[in-house]
Write a protein that holds these residues in place. Structure first.
Motif, PDB file in Angstrom:
ATOM      1  N   HIS A 157       0.828  -1.198   0.000  1.00 30.65           N
ATOM      2  CA  HIS A 157       0.000   0.000   0.000  1.00 30.65           C
ATOM      3  C   HIS A 157       0.868   1.256   0.000  1.00 30.65           C
ATOM      4  O   HIS A 157       2.095   1.183   0.095  1.00 30.65           O
ATOM      5  CB  HIS A 157      -0.923   0.014   1.225  1.00 30.65           C
ATOM      6  N   TYR A 158       0.202   2.390  -0.109  1.00 32.50           N
ATOM      7  CA  TYR A 158       0.860   3.690  -0.096  1.00 32.50           C
ATOM      8  C   TYR A 158       0.540   4.388   1.225  1.00 32.50           C
ATOM      9  O   TYR A 158      -0.568   4.242   1.757  1.00 32.50           O
ATOM     10  CB  TYR A 158       0.370   4.559  -1.255  1.00 32.50           C
ATOM     11  N   ILE A 159       1.493   5.147   1.725  1.00 31.25           N
ATOM     12  CA  ILE A 159       1.302   5.926   2.944  1.00 31.25           C
ATOM     13  C   ILE A 159       1.400   7.394   2.575  1.00 31.25           C
ATOM     14  O   ILE A 159       2.422   7.848   2.054  1.00 31.25           O
ATOM     15  CB  ILE A 159       2.344   5.557   4.018  1.00 31.25           C
ATOM     16  N   LEU A 160       0.342   8.129   2.850  1.00 31.19           N
ATOM     17  CA  LEU A 160       0.299   9.565   2.554  1.00 31.19           C
ATOM     18  C   LEU A 160       0.445  10.329   3.855  1.00 31.19           C
ATOM     19  O   LEU A 160      -0.426  10.266   4.722  1.00 31.19           O
ATOM     20  CB  LEU A 160      -1.018   9.926   1.862  1.00 31.19           C
ATOM     21  N   CYS A 161       1.549  11.038   4.000  1.00 33.80           N
ATOM     22  CA  CYS A 161       1.817  11.807   5.222  1.00 33.80           C
ATOM     23  C   CYS A 161       1.457  13.270   4.982  1.00 33.80           C
ATOM     24  O   CYS A 161       2.126  13.957   4.202  1.00 33.80           O
ATOM     25  CB  CYS A 161       3.286  11.682   5.616  1.00 33.80           C
ATOM     26  N   GLY A 162       0.383  13.714   5.624  1.00 32.82           N
ATOM     27  CA  GLY A 162      -0.080  15.087   5.452  1.00 32.82           C
ATOM     28  C   GLY A 162      -1.316  15.143   4.584  1.00 32.82           C
ATOM     29  O   GLY A 162      -1.291  14.660   3.447  1.00 32.82           O
ATOM     30  N   PHE A 163      -2.391  15.730   5.127  1.00 34.44           N
ATOM     31  CA  PHE A 163      -3.636  15.835   4.359  1.00 34.44           C
ATOM     32  C   PHE A 163      -4.028  17.302   4.204  1.00 34.44           C
ATOM     33  O   PHE A 163      -5.159  17.700   4.430  1.00 34.44           O
ATOM     34  CB  PHE A 163      -4.763  15.048   5.048  1.00 34.44           C
ATOM     35  N   GLY A 164      -3.040  18.099   3.818  1.00 32.97           N
ATOM     36  CA  GLY A 164      -3.318  19.500   3.518  1.00 32.97           C
ATOM     37  C   GLY A 164      -3.792  19.653   2.081  1.00 32.97           C
ATOM     38  O   GLY A 164      -4.362  18.731   1.501  1.00 32.97           O
ATOM     39  N   ARG A 165      -3.544  20.818   1.497  1.00 34.85           N
ATOM     40  CA  ARG A 165      -4.000  21.045   0.126  1.00 34.85           C
ATOM     41  C   ARG A 165      -3.325  20.097  -0.864  1.00 34.85           C
ATOM     42  O   ARG A 165      -3.960  19.555  -1.766  1.00 34.85           O
ATOM     43  CB  ARG A 165      -3.731  22.501  -0.273  1.00 34.85           C
ATOM     44  N   THR A 166      -2.025  19.887  -0.669  1.00 30.92           N
ATOM     45  CA  THR A 166      -1.313  18.953  -1.541  1.00 30.92           C
ATOM     46  C   THR A 166      -1.764  17.523  -1.294  1.00 30.92           C
ATOM     47  O   THR A 166      -1.996  16.750  -2.229  1.00 30.92           O
ATOM     48  CB  THR A 166       0.207  19.073  -1.321  1.00 30.92           C
ATOM     49  N   GLY A 167      -1.888  17.160  -0.022  1.00 30.94           N
ATOM     50  CA  GLY A 167      -2.292  15.805   0.322  1.00 30.94           C
ATOM     51  C   GLY A 167      -3.671  15.447  -0.188  1.00 30.94           C
ATOM     52  O   GLY A 167      -3.911  14.306  -0.614  1.00 30.94           O
ATOM     53  N   ARG A 168      -4.590  16.407  -0.179  1.00 32.63           N
ATOM     54  CA  ARG A 168      -5.943  16.140  -0.690  1.00 32.63           C
ATOM     55  C   ARG A 168      -5.910  15.791  -2.170  1.00 32.63           C
ATOM     56  O   ARG A 168      -6.610  14.887  -2.629  1.00 32.63           O
ATOM     57  CB  ARG A 168      -6.836  17.360  -0.466  1.00 32.63           C
ATOM     58  N   GLN A 169      -5.109  16.510  -2.928  1.00 36.44           N
ATOM     59  CA  GLN A 169      -5.031  16.238  -4.363  1.00 36.44           C
ATOM     60  C   GLN A 169      -4.384  14.883  -4.627  1.00 36.44           C
ATOM     61  O   GLN A 169      -4.805  14.138  -5.519  1.00 36.44           O
ATOM     62  CB  GLN A 169      -4.229  17.350  -5.052  1.00 36.44           C
ATOM     63  N   ILE A 170      -3.363  14.557  -3.836  1.00 37.38           N
ATOM     64  CA  ILE A 170      -2.716  13.248  -3.977  1.00 37.38           C
ATOM     65  C   ILE A 170      -3.718  12.138  -3.668  1.00 37.38           C
ATOM     66  O   ILE A 170      -3.799  11.138  -4.392  1.00 37.38           O
ATOM     67  CB  ILE A 170      -1.496  13.159  -3.041  1.00 37.38           C
ATOM     68  N   ALA A 171      -4.484  12.315  -2.583  1.00 37.87           N
ATOM     69  CA  ALA A 171      -5.479  11.306  -2.212  1.00 37.87           C
ATOM     70  C   ALA A 171      -6.528  11.145  -3.302  1.00 37.87           C
ATOM     71  O   ALA A 171      -6.982  10.019  -3.586  1.00 37.87           O
ATOM     72  CB  ALA A 171      -6.143  11.699  -0.893  1.00 37.87           C
ATOM     73  N   LEU A 172      -6.914  12.244  -3.928  1.00 33.91           N
ATOM     74  CA  LEU A 172      -7.901  12.179  -5.008  1.00 33.91           C
ATOM     75  C   LEU A 172      -7.377  11.360  -6.178  1.00 33.91           C
ATOM     76  O   LEU A 172      -8.110  10.543  -6.759  1.00 33.91           O
ATOM     77  CB  LEU A 172      -8.245  13.604  -5.458  1.00 33.91           C
ATOM     78  N   GLU A 173      -6.110  11.549  -6.519  1.00 35.75           N
ATOM     79  CA  GLU A 173      -5.512  10.784  -7.620  1.00 35.75           C
ATOM     80  C   GLU A 173      -5.371   9.314  -7.247  1.00 35.75           C
ATOM     81  O   GLU A 173      -5.606   8.424  -8.080  1.00 35.75           O
ATOM     82  CB  GLU A 173      -4.149  11.374  -7.982  1.00 35.75           C
ATOM     83  N   PHE A 174      -4.983   9.048  -5.999  1.00 33.70           N
ATOM     84  CA  PHE A 174      -4.873   7.656  -5.544  1.00 33.70           C
ATOM     85  C   PHE A 174      -6.222   6.960  -5.625  1.00 33.70           C
ATOM     86  O   PHE A 174      -6.326   5.809  -6.052  1.00 33.70           O
ATOM     87  CB  PHE A 174      -4.356   7.612  -4.113  1.00 33.70           C
ATOM     88  N   LYS A 175      -7.262   7.667  -5.212  1.00 41.18           N
ATOM     89  CA  LYS A 175      -8.599   7.078  -5.254  1.00 41.18           C
ATOM     90  C   LYS A 175      -9.027   6.810  -6.696  1.00 41.18           C
ATOM     91  O   LYS A 175      -9.636   5.771  -6.994  1.00 41.18           O
ATOM     92  CB  LYS A 175      -9.604   8.018  -4.571  1.00 41.18           C
TER      93      LYS A 175
END
Length: 331
Positions: free
Chosen positions: A95-113
């Motif tokens: 799996h992937y670990i995303l550290c930080g759910f700020g503005r950048t983290g939200r966009q990364i999470a959206l792409e991962f999803k």
């Protein structure tokens, strides 16, 4: 309150007592403190007092029951949620670990999803964690720079860690901790300055992205080559793509086409996917390989095609392992 009003009105209107006496009699009756009657009661008044006591006991019992039920239910629900999160974290692998759910983290999470990537987000801000959970992501509160937090989210089983924390120092500590716990994990870090970019690279980050540098380059490219940028963006990000890009690692003993040329392998005619480039094991890049390019062990094939074409390519190449283990799910 309803039982209190019934008792007060009865003693006042039926028994003819003053409002204060009626209220006092109702309170001591419902409280079952055992005081004597305020005024002498007849059989009718005593019968009503018995009924009033029973009503009070039932009302108090109901209140206590609901309160206890709320406490127990809340306790168990919190426990169940904790157990569920623990089971999810223990079951995560590759799996992937995303550290930080700020503005950048939200966009990364959206792409991962959008890619169907299994990932877990970590943030020290409880509000950010709640927001991530409301969006349907697996997220926990914690300090990603600490070894115990990374261990708790399965860093030893993770394939990639993305450090998108607010400060460069936090991202550096996170990369150092991740690489110490799992030297094989791929670490991607965010840097605010060129100095931080160099330090993160020295700290073990496999790739460092500066939003300012990258943003400037993309803006310049969009100004100079807008059609190219639209095409590249269309195949790299988003949920409604017609084409995707994927990379596959050819391992020894698993790919039947190792040692053959692209002409002999006939990957394009079999799957429809286009091999855009090949990254050799020594790091050299062959852009636009020809039909005479030979496939070798350790090659990374960078291919483009529809979701179905890329799935077919994976089946043709055999049980290979992706450098980035994902497969597009949208057609």
């Amino acid at each position: 309150m309803g039982v209190f009003l019934i008792g007060t009105v009865w003693y006042c209107w039926v028994e003819g007592w003053r409002w204060l006496d009626a209220a006092y009699m109702t309170v001591i009756t419902l409280a079952t403190v055992g005081f004597m009657e305020v005024h002498e009661l007849g059989d009718r008044g005593r019968l009503f007092t018995i009924i009033l006591i029973l009503m009070g006991v039932v009302a108090i019992g109901y209140i206590v029951n609901r309160f206890t039920e709320a406490l127990i239910q809340g306790y168990f629900q919190a426990g169940l949620r904790l157990q569920q999160r623990r089971r999810i974290m223990e079951s995560l692998t590759q799996h992937y670990i995303l550290c930080g759910f700020g503005r950048t983290g939200r966009q990364i999470a959206l792409e991962f999803k959008a890619e169907g990537i299994p990932f877990i987000a970590i943030d020290s801000d409880l509000a950010e964690v709640h927001e991530a959970q409301e969006l349907g992501y697996v997220a926990i509160q914690g300090d990603a720079t600490l070894d115990e937090v990374l261990t708790g989210v399965g860093i030893e089983r993770a394939v990639c860690l993305v450090a998108a924390l607010p400060s460069d120092a936090e991202n550096l500590y996170t990369v150092l901790s991740a690489k110490t716990l799992n030297p094989q994990v791929r670490a991607i870090a965010r840097a605010s300055t060129e100095e931080a970019l160099k330090k993160l690279q020295r700290g073990g980050a496999d790739a460092v992205v500066s939003p300012y540098i990258t943003g400037g380059k993309r803006m310049a490219a969009a100004a100079l080559r807008p059609q190219v940028m639209d095409f590249v963006d269309g195949i790299l990000t988003g949920t409604d793509r017609a084409f995707y890009m994927e990379e596959c690692l050819l391992e020894p003993g698993t790919c039947p086409y190792v040692g053959q040329t692209l002409r002999e392998a006939r990957l394009r005619s079999q799957t429809g996917a286009l091999v855009l480039a090949i990254r050799r094991a020594d790091g050299s890049l062959i852009a636009g390989p020809t039909a005479d390019t030979t496939l070798m062990t350790g090659d990374v094939l960078i291919s483009m095609g529809t979701a179905e074409q890329l799935r077919e390519l994976n089946q043709v190449l055999g049980p290979i392992r992706h450098r980035v283990p994902r497969l597009p799910k949208h057609t």
